[in-house]
Design an enzyme around this catalytic site. Structure first.
Site, mmCIF file in Angstrom:
data_model
loop_
_atom_site.group_PDB
_atom_site.id
_atom_site.type_symbol
_atom_site.label_atom_id
_atom_site.label_comp_id
_atom_site.label_asym_id
_atom_site.label_seq_id
_atom_site.Cartn_x
_atom_site.Cartn_y
_atom_site.Cartn_z
ATOM 1 N N THR A 339 0.843 -1.190 0.000
ATOM 2 C CA THR A 339 0.000 0.000 0.000
ATOM 3 C C THR A 339 0.878 1.239 0.000
ATOM 4 O OG1 THR A 339 -1.775 1.169 1.176
ATOM 5 C CG2 THR A 339 -0.178 -0.006 2.534
ATOM 6 N N HIS A 392 2.699 -11.546 14.224
ATOM 7 C CA HIS A 392 3.763 -12.088 15.073
ATOM 8 C C HIS A 392 3.483 -13.523 15.501
ATOM 9 C CE1 HIS A 392 7.368 -11.897 17.225
ATOM 10 N NE2 HIS A 392 7.076 -11.064 18.204
#
Length: 421
Positions: A339, A392
């Site tokens: 993006t 994560h």
């Protein structure tokens, strides 16, 4: 009678909202004609009639939610264009035994709405589906919206830039009366309520869902854009002549991302239950700001394409997004997303994951900043902050930082991208 049903749209889409009826009761349709425009979570799709005949009934109104397989209209397949249904003679057979006035009333009642409908069609302004949808959500009369289009077609940008002051003044008394619970201070403040589109609701829900279900972290770095900018300056004219497409920054970052993903495969994966799905292909989503919200069309097999092919795909997908022409296939199956908030002036941001993907790269504005070349020398360089948000749960900090550092190295040495497999 035949039924028009909501067809299977895509594996993940089970319902849609009726955005606009393209045909009305009494209209004749040929097999294959578009009948209704549906707004889904991702794109707007137009439903065709599988039959020829006259539309008899509509099973849903504009704004209604309909399910896949639901009947939304019926078609009289015995009726002909400009003619009556095969059932009509049977209804008229007992005419001689009925009072003379009896047959005249239904004829008058049927003819009147057809005439009004024809008049309405003649007065109906020419507008794109996106413009009609935006006008409907904002309560704007399309016939009052000025347009610079030489054919008189109202476009979405015309609607977004239109300020219906007179309409707001007329609506204030009606809006104030049914709000006894509001405080006097609130009553005196002007507000505008706009119904969220299905796509905007979906975007909102999925962004919240990602933040709730993923252990999202963001790491940052900065890129010296000097070499890329110099290379573009030297090659852009010849590149355009040979490929009929401009050489932008996105192709460099796309190639760098693919190369970095090959070295850090967990960022090209997703979680499915208790399994980790490592993807051996590179379908890169490119975030595009469209009228109804952010969409992420996908550049397929980016690892097999050269700079010109990537730039061409991005240009085509962006054009389709802005004109509401994206298909479901254009939006499905991406493995990683890029993006670019820099096109709007963003200096730094933390992009949100595009689930179920586990990585997204954010690009930002290029700014001239002083950079230490060595212990004694400083230079002003065109610098860009880049950000990698990652899940994560499966990507550790070491792999995320290594990935972002690899992207930085490749973009700062753009010629090295030619040697990446």
């Amino acid at each position: 009678m035949a039924e028009i049903k909501v067809p299977e749209l895509a594996e993940s889409i089970t319902e849609g909202t009726v955005a606009q009826w393209l045909k009305q009761p009494g209209d004749f349709v040929n097999k294959g004609d578009y009948v209704v425009e549906l707004e889904t979570d991702k794109v707007n799709v137009e439903i065709i009639s599988e039959y020829s005949g006259v539309i008899k009934d509509l099973g849903a109104q504009e704004g209604d939610t309909v399910q896949v397989g639901e009947t939304i209209a019926t078609v009289d397949t015995e009726a002909t264009e400009g003619g009556a249904s095969a059932e009509a003679p049977a209804e008229k057979a007992p005419q001689a035994t009925e009072p003379p006035a009896a047959p005249k009333e239904p004829v008058t009642n049927e003819a009147k709405p057809q005439t009004e409908e024809e008049q309405e069609k003649k007065q109906r302004p020419i507008a794109s589906p996106a413009a009609r949808k935006m006008a409907r959500e904002k309560g704007i009369d399309l016939s009052q919206v000025p347009t610079a289009d030489p054919l008189g077609r109202v476009r979405a940008q015309d609607v977004s830039g239109y300020n219906p002051q007179a309409a707001k003044q007329e609506s204030k008394p009606a809006a104030a009366s049914p709000a006894p619970a509001a405080s006097p201070a609130q009553d005196s403040k002007p507000v505008e309520r706009v119904r969220m589109s299905r796509r905007r609701q979906t975007i909102a829900n999925r962004l919240v869902e990602v933040q709730q279900n993923a252990a999202m972290l963001t790491t940052f770095n900065e890129v010296d854009m000097t070499n890329v900018m110099n290379l573009r300056k030297r090659r852009k004219d010849k590149f355009f002549e040979e490929n009929d497409v401009k050489l932008g920054f996105m192709s460099f970052f796309t190639k760098a991302v693919v190369a970095a993903l090959k070295k850090n495969p967990l960022l090209n994966a997703e979680i499915q239950g208790d399994e980790l799905v490592l993807k051996k292909f590179y379908d890169i989503g490119i975030a595009v700001s469209a009228i109804e919200g952010l969409v992420v069309p996908v550049v397929r097999d980016a690892d097999r394409k050269n700079f010109a092919e990537i730039e061409g795909d991005i240009m085509d997908l962006a054009d389709k997004a802005r004109n509401n022409k994206l298909s479901l296939n254009d939006l499905q199956g991406g493995t990683f997303t890029i993006t670019n908030g820099g096109v709007f002036g963003s200096l730094l941001s933390t992009p949100i994951l595009n689930g179920p993907q586990v990585g997204i790269l954010g690009m930002h504005s290029i700014q001239m900043r002083p950079v230490a070349i060595d212990a004694e020398k400083m230079e002003n360089r065109p610098m860009m902050y880049i950000a990698l948000s990652y899940d994560h749960r499966i990507v550790d900090g070491k792999e995320a930082v290594t990935f972002l550092k690899r992207v930085k190295e490749l973009v700062e040495d753009p010629e090295s991208l030619l040697f990446e497999a």
